[in-house]
Each structure stands twice: as structure tokens, then as C-alpha cells.
Design an enzyme around this catalytic site. Sequence first.
Site, PDB file in Angstrom:
ATOM      1  N   ALA A  79       0.818  -1.207   0.000  1.00 30.82           N
ATOM      2  CA  ALA A  79       0.000   0.000   0.000  1.00 30.82           C
ATOM      3  C   ALA A  79       0.854   1.259   0.000  1.00 30.82           C
ATOM      4  O   ALA A  79       1.998   1.259   0.450  1.00 30.82           O
ATOM      5  CB  ALA A  79      -0.917  -0.002   1.225  1.00 30.82           C
ATOM      6  N   SER A 136      -1.768  -2.704  -5.211  1.00 29.07           N
ATOM      7  CA  SER A 136      -2.576  -2.846  -4.002  1.00 29.07           C
ATOM      8  C   SER A 136      -3.907  -2.135  -4.131  1.00 29.07           C
ATOM      9  O   SER A 136      -4.019  -1.087  -4.775  1.00 29.07           O
ATOM     10  CB  SER A 136      -1.803  -2.271  -2.807  1.00 29.07           C
ATOM     11  OG  SER A 136      -2.639  -2.149  -1.664  1.00 29.07           O
ATOM     12  N   GLN A 178      -4.537  -6.431  -6.497  1.00 25.72           N
ATOM     13  CA  GLN A 178      -4.720  -7.106  -5.209  1.00 25.72           C
ATOM     14  C   GLN A 178      -5.929  -6.537  -4.487  1.00 25.72           C
ATOM     15  O   GLN A 178      -6.193  -5.328  -4.520  1.00 25.72           O
ATOM     16  CB  GLN A 178      -3.468  -6.934  -4.340  1.00 25.72           C
ATOM     17  CG  GLN A 178      -3.597  -7.534  -2.942  1.00 25.72           C
ATOM     18  CD  GLN A 178      -4.013  -6.503  -1.891  1.00 25.72           C
ATOM     19  OE1 GLN A 178      -4.016  -5.298  -2.150  1.00 25.72           O
ATOM     20  NE2 GLN A 178      -4.362  -6.971  -0.704  1.00 25.72           N
ATOM     21  N   TYR A 189      -8.293  -6.718  -0.705  1.00 18.62           N
ATOM     22  CA  TYR A 189      -8.725  -7.201   0.603  1.00 18.62           C
ATOM     23  C   TYR A 189     -10.243  -7.297   0.554  1.00 18.62           C
ATOM     24  O   TYR A 189     -10.906  -6.554  -0.175  1.00 18.62           O
ATOM     25  CB  TYR A 189      -8.321  -6.231   1.715  1.00 18.62           C
ATOM     26  CG  TYR A 189      -6.849  -6.230   2.041  1.00 18.62           C
ATOM     27  CD1 TYR A 189      -6.277  -7.262   2.775  1.00 18.62           C
ATOM     28  CD2 TYR A 189      -6.033  -5.182   1.625  1.00 18.62           C
ATOM     29  CE1 TYR A 189      -4.922  -7.260   3.077  1.00 18.62           C
ATOM     30  CE2 TYR A 189      -4.679  -5.163   1.921  1.00 18.62           C
ATOM     31  CZ  TYR A 189      -4.131  -6.207   2.650  1.00 18.62           C
ATOM     32  OH  TYR A 189      -2.792  -6.204   2.941  1.00 18.62           O
ATOM     33  N   THR A 191      -6.035 -11.237  -0.986  1.00 18.39           N
ATOM     34  CA  THR A 191      -5.270 -11.521   0.227  1.00 18.39           C
ATOM     35  C   THR A 191      -6.201 -12.132   1.267  1.00 18.39           C
ATOM     36  O   THR A 191      -7.216 -11.523   1.625  1.00 18.39           O
ATOM     37  CB  THR A 191      -4.617 -10.239   0.766  1.00 18.39           C
ATOM     38  OG1 THR A 191      -3.678  -9.766  -0.212  1.00 18.39           O
ATOM     39  CG2 THR A 191      -3.888 -10.507   2.067  1.00 18.39           C
ATOM     40  N   ARG A 243       1.389  -4.452  14.969  1.00 19.58           N
ATOM     41  CA  ARG A 243       2.752  -4.071  14.613  1.00 19.58           C
ATOM     42  C   ARG A 243       3.239  -3.012  15.599  1.00 19.58           C
ATOM     43  O   ARG A 243       2.777  -1.868  15.599  1.00 19.58           O
ATOM     44  CB  ARG A 243       2.787  -3.562  13.178  1.00 19.58           C
ATOM     45  CG  ARG A 243       2.248  -4.593  12.191  1.00 19.58           C
ATOM     46  CD  ARG A 243       2.011  -4.044  10.808  1.00 19.58           C
ATOM     47  NE  ARG A 243       1.279  -5.021   9.988  1.00 19.58           N
ATOM     48  CZ  ARG A 243       0.759  -4.751   8.787  1.00 19.58           C
ATOM     49  NH1 ARG A 243       0.903  -3.542   8.253  1.00 19.58           N
ATOM     50  NH2 ARG A 243       0.110  -5.688   8.126  1.00 19.58           N
ATOM     51  N   LYS A 248      -3.711 -15.111  -1.925  1.00 21.06           N
ATOM     52  CA  LYS A 248      -2.412 -14.799  -1.334  1.00 21.06           C
ATOM     53  C   LYS A 248      -2.496 -14.933   0.186  1.00 21.06           C
ATOM     54  O   LYS A 248      -3.383 -14.366   0.823  1.00 21.06           O
ATOM     55  CB  LYS A 248      -2.001 -13.364  -1.695  1.00 21.06           C
ATOM     56  CG  LYS A 248      -0.684 -12.911  -1.086  1.00 21.06           C
ATOM     57  CD  LYS A 248      -0.343 -11.501  -1.532  1.00 21.06           C
ATOM     58  CE  LYS A 248       0.971 -11.035  -0.921  1.00 21.06           C
ATOM     59  NZ  LYS A 248       0.868 -10.810   0.522  1.00 21.06           N
ATOM     60  N   SER A 295       2.602 -17.046   1.207  1.00 20.64           N
ATOM     61  CA  SER A 295       3.038 -15.789   1.798  1.00 20.64           C
ATOM     62  C   SER A 295       2.655 -15.728   3.259  1.00 20.64           C
ATOM     63  O   SER A 295       1.539 -16.108   3.629  1.00 20.64           O
ATOM     64  CB  SER A 295       2.373 -14.608   1.057  1.00 20.64           C
ATOM     65  OG  SER A 295       2.626 -13.385   1.715  1.00 20.64           O
ATOM     66  N   HIS A 302       2.944 -12.704   4.531  1.00 22.52           N
ATOM     67  CA  HIS A 302       2.734 -11.252   4.550  1.00 22.52           C
ATOM     68  C   HIS A 302       4.003 -10.530   5.026  1.00 22.52           C
ATOM     69  O   HIS A 302       3.934  -9.482   5.678  1.00 22.52           O
ATOM     70  CB  HIS A 302       1.553 -10.908   5.467  1.00 22.52           C
ATOM     71  CG  HIS A 302       0.696  -9.787   4.967  1.00 22.52           C
ATOM     72  ND1 HIS A 302      -0.572  -9.982   4.500  1.00 22.52           N
ATOM     73  CD2 HIS A 302       0.919  -8.453   4.865  1.00 22.52           C
ATOM     74  CE1 HIS A 302      -1.108  -8.814   4.151  1.00 22.52           C
ATOM     75  NE2 HIS A 302      -0.215  -7.876   4.364  1.00 22.52           N
ATOM     76  N   ARG A 321       4.100  -9.638   8.644  1.00 15.55           N
ATOM     77  CA  ARG A 321       3.325  -8.487   9.124  1.00 15.55           C
ATOM     78  C   ARG A 321       1.944  -8.871   9.662  1.00 15.55           C
ATOM     79  O   ARG A 321       1.212  -8.004  10.132  1.00 15.55           O
ATOM     80  CB  ARG A 321       3.181  -7.464   7.995  1.00 15.55           C
ATOM     81  CG  ARG A 321       4.499  -6.797   7.652  1.00 15.55           C
ATOM     82  CD  ARG A 321       4.465  -6.090   6.315  1.00 15.55           C
ATOM     83  NE  ARG A 321       3.672  -4.875   6.291  1.00 15.55           N
ATOM     84  CZ  ARG A 321       4.084  -3.687   6.726  1.00 15.55           C
ATOM     85  NH1 ARG A 321       5.281  -3.558   7.276  1.00 15.55           N
ATOM     86  NH2 ARG A 321       3.302  -2.627   6.608  1.00 15.55           N
ATOM     87  N   ASP A 369       6.236 -15.150  -1.823  1.00 16.42           N
ATOM     88  CA  ASP A 369       6.945 -13.941  -1.422  1.00 16.42           C
ATOM     89  C   ASP A 369       7.427 -14.126   0.011  1.00 16.42           C
ATOM     90  O   ASP A 369       7.055 -15.069   0.697  1.00 16.42           O
ATOM     91  CB  ASP A 369       6.104 -12.677  -1.591  1.00 16.42           C
ATOM     92  CG  ASP A 369       4.929 -12.570  -0.609  1.00 16.42           C
ATOM     93  OD1 ASP A 369       4.893 -13.292   0.407  1.00 16.42           O
ATOM     94  OD2 ASP A 369       4.030 -11.746  -0.852  1.00 16.42           O
ATOM     95  N   GLY A 370       8.316 -13.219   0.428  1.00 14.15           N
ATOM     96  CA  GLY A 370       8.782 -13.254   1.807  1.00 14.15           C
ATOM     97  C   GLY A 370      10.275 -13.439   1.940  1.00 14.15           C
ATOM     98  O   GLY A 370      10.765 -14.572   1.907  1.00 14.15           O
ATOM     99  N   ARG A 430       9.628  -5.392   0.173  1.00 16.64           N
ATOM    100  CA  ARG A 430      10.354  -4.247   0.706  1.00 16.64           C
ATOM    101  C   ARG A 430      11.470  -3.736  -0.215  1.00 16.64           C
ATOM    102  O   ARG A 430      11.626  -2.524  -0.348  1.00 16.64           O
ATOM    103  CB  ARG A 430      10.905  -4.591   2.095  1.00 16.64           C
ATOM    104  CG  ARG A 430       9.809  -4.793   3.157  1.00 16.64           C
ATOM    105  CD  ARG A 430      10.417  -5.260   4.470  1.00 16.64           C
ATOM    106  NE  ARG A 430       9.442  -5.409   5.548  1.00 16.64           N
ATOM    107  CZ  ARG A 430       8.880  -6.558   5.911  1.00 16.64           C
ATOM    108  NH1 ARG A 430       9.171  -7.673   5.238  1.00 16.64           N
ATOM    109  NH2 ARG A 430       8.029  -6.603   6.922  1.00 16.64           N
TER     110      ARG A 430
END
Length: 368
Positions: free
Chosen positions: A79, A106, A128, A130, A156, A165, A233, A255, A257, A260, A288-289, A312
Site C-alpha cells: 500500500a 494494491s 490485489q 482485501y 489476500t 505491529r 495470497k 506468503s 505477509h 506483518r 513472497d517473503g 520491501r
Amino acid sequence: MVPLTLAEHGALARARLPAAVWDFFEGAAGAEWTARANPDAWRRYLLRPRVLVDVSAPDCATELFGARLAAPYGVAPMAYHGLAHPDAECATARGAAGAGALLVTSIFAGRTLEQVAGAAPDGTHWLQLYWLREREALAALVARAEAAGYRALVLTVDAPKVGRRLRDLRNAFALPPGMTAANLAPRLTSGASHAEPGRSGIEEHSRQQFDPAVTWADLAWLRRRTALPLLLKGVLTAEDAELAVEHGVDGLVVSNHGGRQLDGTPPAPDALAEVVDAVPADLPVLVDGGLRHGADLARALALGARAALIGRPVLWGLAHGGADGVRAVFDLLREELLDTMVLSGRPTLADLDRGALAPRPPAARTHP
């Protein structure tokens, strides 16, 4: 300085970004164990090189849902790219397309779907999602994505809410003024801009808008509204992979995430083989990851992934170099992947099977 590793891209980005934004990008859930474990887990697999193989013409290009990619890689959905660079997702799109990489945009992009696709009309675009409480907002996005030439949807499924977090809580992180999700009505994202000590605007927004009651049965509603391929995902187990196949999905993204969501889940490579083995061979499985080198991408392919999504590091390249930085990240990964293929005597993607890997003995796990 010309960055020669993804870590050097990260150092350049950190020097440019506000501390709270860096924490938002880099932070993860709980004690951040899973986020730390992801990169280390790829290195638990040694590469088994073959010799006296003709490696004069290595080829890592691939095709995914009818789109040609320069290598089996793409941008993971993330995002608010505008936190990294003023050109936001449009810069990411140009960089990814220049490197022949897939872009998964996203639902919380800061630019419209049409703007992102228009910034890179030759690129490969997926959207993607949600699962929001307001279903008609999802239906409208899907229709727009189809009209704009997006090739697939990625739902997702590991986020009934945003994970806890701690960095964001300590920073009372919220979106800065003017930062919005361009593809959604303001009422659906206003909570993400609310700053309050000890709370995360992003987490509060997810509690307000994400639907925690969604189940496998709800997938039929989404499938009725689109002819686009649908990938899930956030799948980490054989049980869920099998259910996904039963419900007619077209692909999976293994994944956690980036650590996260639920801290303590298996690192990405540890879940990958389990999921790959649970689905038909022709069902694309992505991952991913924690991939931080082209050799990690080779390991992912050898474990059965069709492609890998990069998170990232893309934001690192974007933060310090805009579109050129994003392209540099993917060009570096492709160069490292080809180097790994040549030196391991595996010049085609088909050569990267499980015979290319060996588990690293515990005594050898200090190897970088």
C-alpha cells in the site's frame, strides 16, 4: 554510490525516509520473528551445481497467465507507495515494466488503477484485493480492473485485520495529510489517517473496513463478477491449498505477509514445498517473503514456485531512485539469477528442480 546488493538499496532508502515511514515499511507483527526468519530460511538450502553443462545461452524468461516476463518475478502488493516517492505507484509501474516484471497493485494504491496502467501500458498488471465489508466497492474495483487491462486478481486471505505491529503503535503511525487510497471512496479509508498515541491508524482502519466473517463460500460471489484469473495470497498449509483447488482458484501465493500478520508462522520456503505438493502441477504457485538475492529466487523456483514477488526491496529502490531505482532492483535480481543458473550448471528454468538444492547441515548454517 551504485548499489550492488539489495541491502545497499535499503541503506540508501533508509537515509532518505522519515523514521516512522521506514518503520512502517520494515516493521512486522509481534516480536518480528517471522520477518527475521524469512531471509534466513532461504539460506538453509545449499545449491548443488552441475558441471560440464552448456551454459552459453541461459534463459530465465517465463510466461504467466499469458504475459511474458523477463524473469519469474514481480512486485508484491504493498500500500501507499507515495510514502516512498511522490510519483508513487506510477513510478513503480514504469520501473517494473522496464525490467519486464509483473506489478501487483494494491487496493490501497495512492494512484488510480487507470493511472498505474497508463504509466506503463506495456507492463503486466494485476490487482490485489482485501475483502471489504462493503462488497459493492470490491465489485466496482474488479470491473474497473478488467476495463483497464489488468490480467488477474490477487485476493489476500490472511488479513481479517491488520496484525499488531509494535513499531506503528509506538509511532502512532497514520497516513500523512493528502495521502489517500485513490481507488476507494474516502469514507472507506478515513480511519487510516487518524493519529492517536499508542494506536495505529492502519490497524484501526482494518478493524473498521475488513470483513472478518468471510469464508470459502464467499469466493463464489467474487468469481461470478469476473472472468479474470483469481489467485489467493496468504496460503501456508496443504489443507488450505487443497480447499483452494476445490473452490476453483487459478493460482496461489505462498506468503506470510512478510511477517506483518501472524508472527510465528513458517518462513516462506518452509511452507512453499508443502503447498506445491498439495496442488495440481499446472496450478501456478507464487511465493513472497524475504527474497534478497537472485540465488533466493533460484531456490524458490527449485522448490516449485512459478514466480516470486518482491516486497520491501522494491520500496527501497523507489525511495532512493524512483522508477529507475525500482528497475535497478529487478535488473539486479535478474543478473544474480542468471549468474546462479550459469554457475550451477542449470541454464533454463526447467533445470531448477529440487535436485538443484540440498538442505544445509546445522553445523554449516553460519554461511552467509
